[in-house]
Structures are given as structure tokens and as C-alpha cells.
Scaffold this motif. Structure first.
Motif, PDB file in Angstrom:
ATOM      1  N   GLU A  80     110.538 -10.030 -85.832  1.00  0.00           N
ATOM      2  CA  GLU A  80     111.836  -9.631 -86.118  1.00  0.00           C
ATOM      3  C   GLU A  80     112.768  -9.508 -85.152  1.00  0.00           C
ATOM      4  OE1 GLU A  80     108.922  -8.446 -87.080  1.00  0.00           O
ATOM      5  OE2 GLU A  80     108.994  -8.419 -89.382  1.00  0.00           O
ATOM      6  N   MET A  81     112.122  -8.995 -84.016  1.00  0.00           N
ATOM      7  CA  MET A  81     113.052  -8.677 -82.763  1.00  0.00           C
ATOM      8  C   MET A  81     113.855 -10.045 -82.091  1.00  0.00           C
ATOM      9  SD  MET A  81     112.146  -7.063 -79.042  1.00  0.00           S
ATOM     10  CE  MET A  81     111.186  -8.682 -78.431  1.00  0.00           C
ATOM     11  N   LYS A  82     112.772 -11.203 -82.116  1.00  0.00           N
ATOM     12  CA  LYS A  82     113.223 -12.711 -81.862  1.00  0.00           C
ATOM     13  C   LYS A  82     114.689 -13.049 -83.015  1.00  0.00           C
ATOM     14  CE  LYS A  82     109.170 -14.266 -80.149  1.00  0.00           C
ATOM     15  NZ  LYS A  82     107.819 -15.358 -80.106  1.00  0.00           N
ATOM     16  N   LYS A  98     122.815 -19.215 -72.670  1.00  0.00           N
ATOM     17  CA  LYS A  98     123.394 -19.510 -73.833  1.00  0.00           C
ATOM     18  C   LYS A  98     123.998 -18.324 -74.844  1.00  0.00           C
ATOM     19  CE  LYS A  98     119.573 -22.842 -74.862  1.00  0.00           C
ATOM     20  NZ  LYS A  98     118.570 -23.192 -75.807  1.00  0.00           N
ATOM     21  N   PHE A  99     123.886 -16.940 -74.147  1.00  0.00           N
ATOM     22  CA  PHE A  99     124.543 -15.733 -74.511  1.00  0.00           C
ATOM     23  C   PHE A  99     125.738 -15.309 -73.853  1.00  0.00           C
ATOM     24  CE2 PHE A  99     119.913 -15.659 -75.691  1.00  0.00           C
ATOM     25  CZ  PHE A  99     119.757 -14.886 -76.851  1.00  0.00           C
ATOM     26  N   ASN A 100     126.566 -14.228 -74.320  1.00  0.00           N
ATOM     27  CA  ASN A 100     127.889 -13.751 -73.745  1.00  0.00           C
ATOM     28  C   ASN A 100     127.547 -13.026 -72.602  1.00  0.00           C
ATOM     29  OD1 ASN A 100     130.134 -13.537 -73.031  1.00  0.00           O
ATOM     30  ND2 ASN A 100     131.064 -12.750 -75.048  1.00  0.00           N
ATOM     31  N   CYS A 101     126.751 -13.348 -71.630  1.00  0.00           N
ATOM     32  CA  CYS A 101     126.269 -12.488 -70.528  1.00  0.00           C
ATOM     33  C   CYS A 101     126.797 -13.121 -69.130  1.00  0.00           C
ATOM     34  CB  CYS A 101     124.620 -12.331 -70.529  1.00  0.00           C
ATOM     35  SG  CYS A 101     124.255 -10.988 -69.599  1.00  0.00           S
ATOM     36  N   MET A 111     122.126 -12.119 -82.440  1.00  0.00           N
ATOM     37  CA  MET A 111     123.096 -12.091 -81.318  1.00  0.00           C
ATOM     38  C   MET A 111     123.695 -13.154 -80.717  1.00  0.00           C
ATOM     39  SD  MET A 111     122.383  -9.186 -78.234  1.00  0.00           S
ATOM     40  CE  MET A 111     121.104 -10.079 -77.241  1.00  0.00           C
ATOM     41  N   ARG A 112     122.736 -13.932 -80.365  1.00  0.00           N
ATOM     42  CA  ARG A 112     123.594 -15.258 -79.607  1.00  0.00           C
ATOM     43  C   ARG A 112     124.269 -16.256 -80.398  1.00  0.00           C
ATOM     44  NH1 ARG A 112     118.941 -18.279 -79.748  1.00  0.00           N
ATOM     45  NH2 ARG A 112     119.775 -19.444 -81.354  1.00  0.00           N
ATOM     46  N   GLU A 113     124.154 -16.226 -81.789  1.00  0.00           N
ATOM     47  CA  GLU A 113     125.105 -16.964 -82.768  1.00  0.00           C
ATOM     48  C   GLU A 113     126.481 -16.222 -82.868  1.00  0.00           C
ATOM     49  OE1 GLU A 113     122.823 -17.273 -86.260  1.00  0.00           O
ATOM     50  OE2 GLU A 113     121.294 -18.761 -85.497  1.00  0.00           O
ATOM     51  N   ASP A 114     126.400 -14.757 -82.893  1.00  0.00           N
ATOM     52  CA  ASP A 114     127.529 -14.001 -82.838  1.00  0.00           C
ATOM     53  C   ASP A 114     128.361 -14.070 -81.588  1.00  0.00           C
ATOM     54  OD1 ASP A 114     127.329 -13.321 -85.294  1.00  0.00           O
ATOM     55  OD2 ASP A 114     126.697 -11.068 -84.914  1.00  0.00           O
ATOM     56  N   SER A 115     127.714 -14.565 -80.608  1.00  0.00           N
ATOM     57  CA  SER A 115     128.414 -14.525 -79.200  1.00  0.00           C
ATOM     58  C   SER A 115     129.217 -13.323 -78.639  1.00  0.00           C
ATOM     59  CB  SER A 115     129.284 -15.610 -79.408  1.00  0.00           C
ATOM     60  OG  SER A 115     129.830 -16.034 -77.932  1.00  0.00           O
ATOM     61  N   CYS A 116     128.558 -11.962 -79.177  1.00  0.00           N
ATOM     62  CA  CYS A 116     129.094 -10.887 -78.677  1.00  0.00           C
ATOM     63  C   CYS A 116     128.675 -10.791 -77.311  1.00  0.00           C
ATOM     64  CB  CYS A 116     128.735  -9.683 -79.423  1.00  0.00           C
ATOM     65  SG  CYS A 116     126.905  -9.493 -79.182  1.00  0.00           S
ATOM     66  N   TYR A 126     130.594  -4.692 -95.636  1.00  0.00           N
ATOM     67  CA  TYR A 126     131.788  -4.510 -94.772  1.00  0.00           C
ATOM     68  C   TYR A 126     132.268  -5.662 -94.172  1.00  0.00           C
ATOM     69  CZ  TYR A 126     130.716   0.789 -95.015  1.00  0.00           C
ATOM     70  OH  TYR A 126     130.420   1.857 -95.485  1.00  0.00           O
ATOM     71  N   PRO A 127     133.051  -6.555 -94.865  1.00  0.00           N
ATOM     72  CA  PRO A 127     133.257  -8.046 -94.590  1.00  0.00           C
ATOM     73  C   PRO A 127     134.033  -7.948 -93.104  1.00  0.00           C
ATOM     74  CG  PRO A 127     133.694  -7.610 -96.803  1.00  0.00           C
ATOM     75  CD  PRO A 127     133.420  -6.364 -96.307  1.00  0.00           C
ATOM     76  N   SER A 128     134.749  -6.925 -92.838  1.00  0.00           N
ATOM     77  CA  SER A 128     135.467  -6.948 -91.577  1.00  0.00           C
ATOM     78  C   SER A 128     134.775  -6.362 -90.259  1.00  0.00           C
ATOM     79  CB  SER A 128     136.800  -6.264 -91.835  1.00  0.00           C
ATOM     80  OG  SER A 128     136.475  -4.942 -92.103  1.00  0.00           O
ATOM     81  N   TYR A 129     133.553  -5.942 -90.820  1.00  0.00           N
ATOM     82  CA  TYR A 129     132.636  -5.170 -89.595  1.00  0.00           C
ATOM     83  C   TYR A 129     131.913  -6.342 -89.125  1.00  0.00           C
ATOM     84  CZ  TYR A 129     128.754  -3.079 -87.437  1.00  0.00           C
ATOM     85  OH  TYR A 129     127.753  -2.894 -86.556  1.00  0.00           O
ATOM     86  N   ARG A 130     131.806  -6.228 -87.695  1.00  0.00           N
ATOM     87  CA  ARG A 130     130.850  -7.387 -86.585  1.00  0.00           C
ATOM     88  C   ARG A 130     130.128  -6.412 -85.623  1.00  0.00           C
ATOM     89  NH1 ARG A 130     133.458 -11.904 -82.792  1.00  0.00           N
ATOM     90  NH2 ARG A 130     131.552 -12.805 -82.084  1.00  0.00           N
ATOM     91  N   HIS A 131     129.036  -6.701 -85.732  1.00  0.00           N
ATOM     92  CA  HIS A 131     128.128  -6.037 -84.663  1.00  0.00           C
ATOM     93  C   HIS A 131     128.558  -6.234 -83.150  1.00  0.00           C
ATOM     94  CE1 HIS A 131     125.226  -4.974 -87.797  1.00  0.00           C
ATOM     95  NE2 HIS A 131     124.890  -6.274 -87.875  1.00  0.00           N
ATOM     96  N   ASN A 132     128.413  -5.262 -82.260  1.00  0.00           N
ATOM     97  CA  ASN A 132     128.659  -5.486 -80.956  1.00  0.00           C
ATOM     98  C   ASN A 132     127.474  -5.455 -79.994  1.00  0.00           C
ATOM     99  OD1 ASN A 132     127.948  -2.602 -80.829  1.00  0.00           O
ATOM    100  ND2 ASN A 132     130.097  -1.928 -80.169  1.00  0.00           N
ATOM    101  N   GLY A 133     127.406  -5.483 -78.785  1.00  0.00           N
ATOM    102  CA  GLY A 133     126.517  -5.502 -77.863  1.00  0.00           C
ATOM    103  C   GLY A 133     125.500  -4.306 -77.963  1.00  0.00           C
ATOM    104  N   PRO A 134     126.153  -3.068 -77.775  1.00  0.00           N
ATOM    105  CA  PRO A 134     125.195  -1.778 -77.807  1.00  0.00           C
ATOM    106  C   PRO A 134     124.548  -1.665 -79.227  1.00  0.00           C
ATOM    107  CG  PRO A 134     127.404  -1.500 -76.853  1.00  0.00           C
ATOM    108  CD  PRO A 134     127.572  -2.795 -77.450  1.00  0.00           C
ATOM    109  N   VAL A 135     125.029  -1.939 -80.420  1.00  0.00           N
ATOM    110  CA  VAL A 135     124.245  -1.873 -81.760  1.00  0.00           C
ATOM    111  C   VAL A 135     123.118  -3.100 -81.703  1.00  0.00           C
ATOM    112  CG1 VAL A 135     125.644  -3.551 -83.380  1.00  0.00           C
ATOM    113  CG2 VAL A 135     124.448  -1.464 -84.271  1.00  0.00           C
ATOM    114  N   TYR A 136     123.475  -4.476 -81.126  1.00  0.00           N
ATOM    115  CA  TYR A 136     122.373  -5.153 -81.158  1.00  0.00           C
ATOM    116  C   TYR A 136     121.138  -4.604 -80.169  1.00  0.00           C
ATOM    117  CZ  TYR A 136     124.208  -9.361 -83.532  1.00  0.00           C
ATOM    118  OH  TYR A 136     124.625 -10.118 -84.670  1.00  0.00           O
TER     119      TYR A 136
END
Length: 506
Positions: free
Chosen positions: A63-65, A108-111, A71-76, A38-48
Motif C-alpha cells: 500500500e505504501m508503494k 521522477k518526483f517533484n523533489c 504522489m509521483r503522478e500528482d507531481s506535488c 472534495y473535487p477541488s481538493y488536492r493532496h500536498n507533500g506533507p499529507v502524502y
């Protein structure tokens, strides 16, 4: 395993899909494939957060790291609670340095705020008696804009110092709170009062009480009585009964704002002789309860405090007085009572609290309360009786067995040698999508092997491998020994050695 992808994918739908997977690596593969399909799909905070929890619970730290980096690179936008769980996961795995690195990288995260993460890490360091690192962490990060309140963190530091018999340093922190731009709360006074009294610094404790009168107790809160009781008990234990009685009078007037008619009704003369310290303490308890305006807060605070100290008989008298005044015990009181009884090994009485006392008081047990009782039963070797509560919990609205519940039961049954019963509980646990750790599988498989139940052991081995867990050497040793003791079972032996060959080749 292929899945049926929907026409339109949402983060909520993806969370449901990955949560239903038994193997965390399969869930991770689906998580990563979503963006490709799904090219238009983007993960959000809850799914991460969901994916991070799945990997953390299964011990997949590497894998968790990677997902955290993604998540940091996506800046969600993500919540502080995500980092709290990650920090706890690292700490429980003995990776405290990684927990510290995780906290330091949060900017570095969007928090927006990370107060809870800060306090969580500080608490972990304090529990590990790493006070120097905790102090450095506080000095460096407590004044940042991401930490909204410093009172809780300062309380943690004071508590740690008091436990180390350094209440003088804790007092310095307390006195510096005003300069830190924050103000002591009731917990601040409670922690420091206990520390000063334990160290015999009674003069400082008395001055602390007087400062509390005009700052915290100006409204006469009933919840303050546990702080008053700490000082009064310490004075009695140090032979200063007359001073305790004098201060008790000031507490009734200035702290609890007791009506004059109540003060006149109290006979404190019996306290002054100091011959029986325990009897004097009981009279002090009665005076604190009766002297103030009766309230749920005062009864609850006193009862919970007494139960926490293991003074069960005195707490029971508070409950009797409470009922006499028309108040019924709260949930927090029942939780403290059950915990106290369980610590004392009085499991049958703890069960009675749920079965009878709470029903009489129209109070509904929570899962936390049930877990305390179940652990007490399992520790007492009554794990089979504990299992029976699963059905009772299922019938109760709003009380659903969680991962901790099943973990307590499985571990208890295994300790009691009830491995077949443990297998049945573990099956129910998996149906509810709660995944046990590798250690639980290891204990169960080894136990089944000791019973000669190789077939069930191999089935659980399959389940363990299907979840991406690698069995350790002890499991294979148990299976080999069991198979050798039952050489007539050719099918089991063939299947076992086939799996051994696959494992050794991998």
C-alpha cells in the motif's frame, strides 16, 4: 467507521484525521476518499508524507508503494526527508533492492535535492558491507545536480574502507577530494587519521597531521584535539614516545596555537622515558587540555571521545579539570557518559547522571538521554524501575516519551516476564497514538497466555486485528494451548474458537 467530514477540507486537517485512525487501512481509505468528496481538493507533500509514514510504520509495504506512485503522478512538491524515511523503511524490512529502486526513481518526483537520501542509502550499503554497490552508487549519482555536497558520502566510503583495514584506499579517496570539487572537513581528517593509525601507517598519519595544520587547524580549534590524540596514542603504542613528545610540541604551537607561557608551564619530560605507556597517555591528555586555550569545544571533544572509547576514568578527569576551569559539561558529554556507563553495565551510575549530575549542572535531560538510561535498566533486568521514569518525564517540560521509549519499556517488561505491566504501558502507548509492530503484540499475547490470562490475550488480539495486522501461527498456538489448560473457562474458549474459525475462513 464513519467520520465527520468538514465543510472545507485542507491537507493539514486530513493529516490530523488519518493520523488519529487506529487501522492504517482505514486511514488509507479516508485518504483516498478525500478527493472524491472534495473535487477541488488536492493532496500536498506533507499529507502524502503522513500517509506514507503510517503505512510504513505498520509494515504495509504494498500500500505504501501505491501511495508513493500516486504522489509521483500528482507531481506535488515533496521533500527529501520523505524518501529518507521510505529508504530506511525498506532497508529495515530487508528490502534493500526496493530502497535502491526508490532512490533511482527520485528524479521522477517533484523533489529538488536528494542529498540526504543519497547519503542514507550509501550508509545502508556500507553497514551491510556492500562496498562494491556503494562505490557504483557513488560514481553514478554523486555528480548529479540533485546531490549538493559529496563530502559526507566520501567520508562514509573512507570510514568503511578504514574499518576493513584498507586505509591506503581511504587515503586515495582523501587525496582525490580536491579533484572532486570538495574539501576535507574535520570528520574527514578524524576518520582517516584513525584508519591510518590502526593500520600502523604512521608516516602517512604524520603527513596527514601536517596538512591538517594549515588547512583545518589554522585557527587553533579545540575540537581538533581528538585527532591529535589519535596519532599521539598510536606513536606511544608503537614505542615511539620521543617522537610523540616532539610532535606534541608542534601540535601545541601550530595546531592549538598555545600561548608561549602555557608551553613553558608544561613539563613533558616525564613522557620521554616511555616506561609506563598509560601514564604517558594521561600526560598527553593533560598537555592537550592545558596547553591550548581552554574552551568548551576542547573539553567536550576530549571527554566525548574518551567516553566513546570506554576510557571512563580518564574522561572523568577531563570533566574535573573542566569544572575547575569554570566550564560545565554540555548535553553531548552527558549523553556520551550515560551511553558509556550503560555499555559497561554500570546502570546505577548512569541513573545518577540524570538524577544528580545534570541537576547540579542545570542541564535538562532529553528524550534521547532518557531512552539510553531506560534501555540500560531494561537490559539489566530492572524494567519495572524503568517504567517509573514515565511519570518523571511527563513532569519535565519539553521531554515527551516517544515511540522508542514505549517500545523499550514494553520489550523490557516482556523479557522480564512482567506481561501485565507491559499491557498497561502498551495501553498508554496506544493512547499517545504510537502503534507497535506485530512482533510486540505476538510476544505480549503469548506471554499473557503463559500466565493463564486468556481474556487479556484475546483483548490484545482484537486490538491487533483492528489495526489490520494478521496474527501469525504462534499466537493461535499459544491461545489454543492456554485455553486447553483452562477448560473450565467456557466463555473464553467459545470466543477463542469463534475467532479461530473466522481466521481460518479468511
Amino acid at each position: 467507521m464513519s467520520i465527520r467530514w468538514p465543510r472545507v477540507l485542507t491537507p493539514t486537517h486530513l493529516s490530523q484525521i488519518i493520523r488519529s485512525q487506529k487501522n492504517p487501512l482505514t486511514a488509507l481509505r479516508i485518504f483516498n476518499e478525500a478527493k472524491e468528496k472534495y473535487p477541488s481538493y488536492r493532496h500536498n507533500g506533507p499529507v502524502y508524507a503522513t500517509m506514507i509514514d503510517i503505512l510504513g510504520n505498520s509494515g504495509r509495504m504494498s500500500e505504501m508503494k501505491d501511495v508513493i506512485d500516486q504522489m509521483r503522478e500528482d507531481s506535488c512538491e515533496c521533500k527529501d526527508s520523505v524518501f529518507v524515511r521510505v529508504i530506511k523503511t525498506f532497508a529495515s524490512a530487508g528490502m534493500v533492492n526496493d530502497a535502491v529502486k526508490m532512490f533511482k526513481s527520485i528524479p521522477k518526483f517533484n523533489c529538488v535535492h536528494w542529498t540526504e537520501s543519497f547519503n542514507t542509502l550509501l550508509e545502508i550499503m556500507v553497514k551491510d558491507s556492500n562496498l562494491e554497490s556503494a562505490h557504483r552508487l557513488f560514481v553514478k549519482h554523486s555528480c548529479g545536480w540533485g546531490v549538493k555536497s559529496r563530502v559526507q558520502s566520501l567520508n562514509l566510503l573512507m570510514d568503511a574502507l578504514c574499518q576493513c583495514k584498507q586505509s591506503d584506499l581511504a587515503l586515495n579517496i582523501f587525496q582525490e577530494m580536491d579533484f572532486q570539487g570538495c574539501y576535507p572537513n574535520r570528520d574527514s581528517y578524524r576518520i582517516l587519521m584513525k584508519g591510518l593509525c590502526q593500520d600502523g601507517r604512521l608516516n602517512e598519519a604524520i603527513h596527514l597531521l601536517y596538512s591538517m595544520f594549515w588547512r583545518i587547524s589554522h585557527k587553533g580549534s579545540g575540537g581538533d584535539i581528538v585527532i591529535y590524540r589519535t596519532l599521539l596514542y598510536a606513536l606511544c603504542d608503537n614505542g615511539k614516545v620521543e617522537e610523540a613528545v616532539e610532535i606534541l610540541g608542534k601540535i601545541l604551537r601550530k595546531g592549538l596555537k598555545a600561548p608561549k607561557r602555557c608551553c613553558h608551564q608544561l613539563d613533558l619530560s616525564q613522557c620521554s622515558n616511555g616506561e609506563d605507556i598509560e601514564a604517558t597517555k594521561r600526560l598527553i591528555n593533560e598537555a592537550l587540555i592545558r596547553g591550548g586555550i581552554p574552551s568548551m569545544a576542547s573539553y567536550s571533544a576530549m571527554a566525548v571521545d574518551l567516553y566513546d572509547e570506554g576510557r571512563i576514568d580518564e574522561a572523568e578527569k577531563v570533566l574535573d579539570n573542566m569544572r575547575h576551569k569554570g566550564f560545565w559539561p554540555s548535553l553531548s558529554i552527558y549523553e556520551a557518559k550515560v551511553a558509556a556507563l550503560s555499555r559497561e553495565g554500570r546502570v546505577s551510575e548512569a541513573v545518577k547522571v540524570i538524577e544528580e549530575d545534570m541537576k547540579e549542572g542545570n542541564c535538562v535531560p532529553t528524550i534521547r538521554l532518557y531512552n539510553t538510561v531506560l534501555k540500560g535498566l531494561c537490559d539489566a533486568g530492572s524494567s519495572v524501575l524503568a517504567v517509573g521514569y514515565l511519570k518523571k518525564m511527563a513532569k519535565q517540560v519539553g521531554c515527551v516519551a516517544n515511540k522508542e521509549t514505549y517500545g523499550i519499556l514494553v520489550d523490557g517488561l516482556c523479557r522480564d516476564g512482567k506481561f501485565l505491566e507491559a499491557s498497561r504501558v502498551l495501553e498508554e502507548m496506544l493512547i499517545k497514538s504510537y502503534w507497535p509492530c506485530a512482533k510486540t503484540y505476538s510476544i505480549l499475547i503469548s506471554g499473557l497466555c503463559s500466565m493463564g490470562r486468556q481474556y487479556e490475550a484475546v483483548m490484545w488480539l482484537e486490538e491487533m486485528v483492528s489495526q489490520g495486522m494478521l496474527p501469525d501461527l504462534s499466537i493461535w498456538n499459544s491461545l489454543v494451548v492456554s485455553a486447553c489448560c483452562k477448560m473450565s473457562n467456557t466463555d473464553v474458549r467459545y470466543e477463542l474458537f469463534t475467532r479461530l474459525s473466522v481466521h481460518s475462513s479468511s
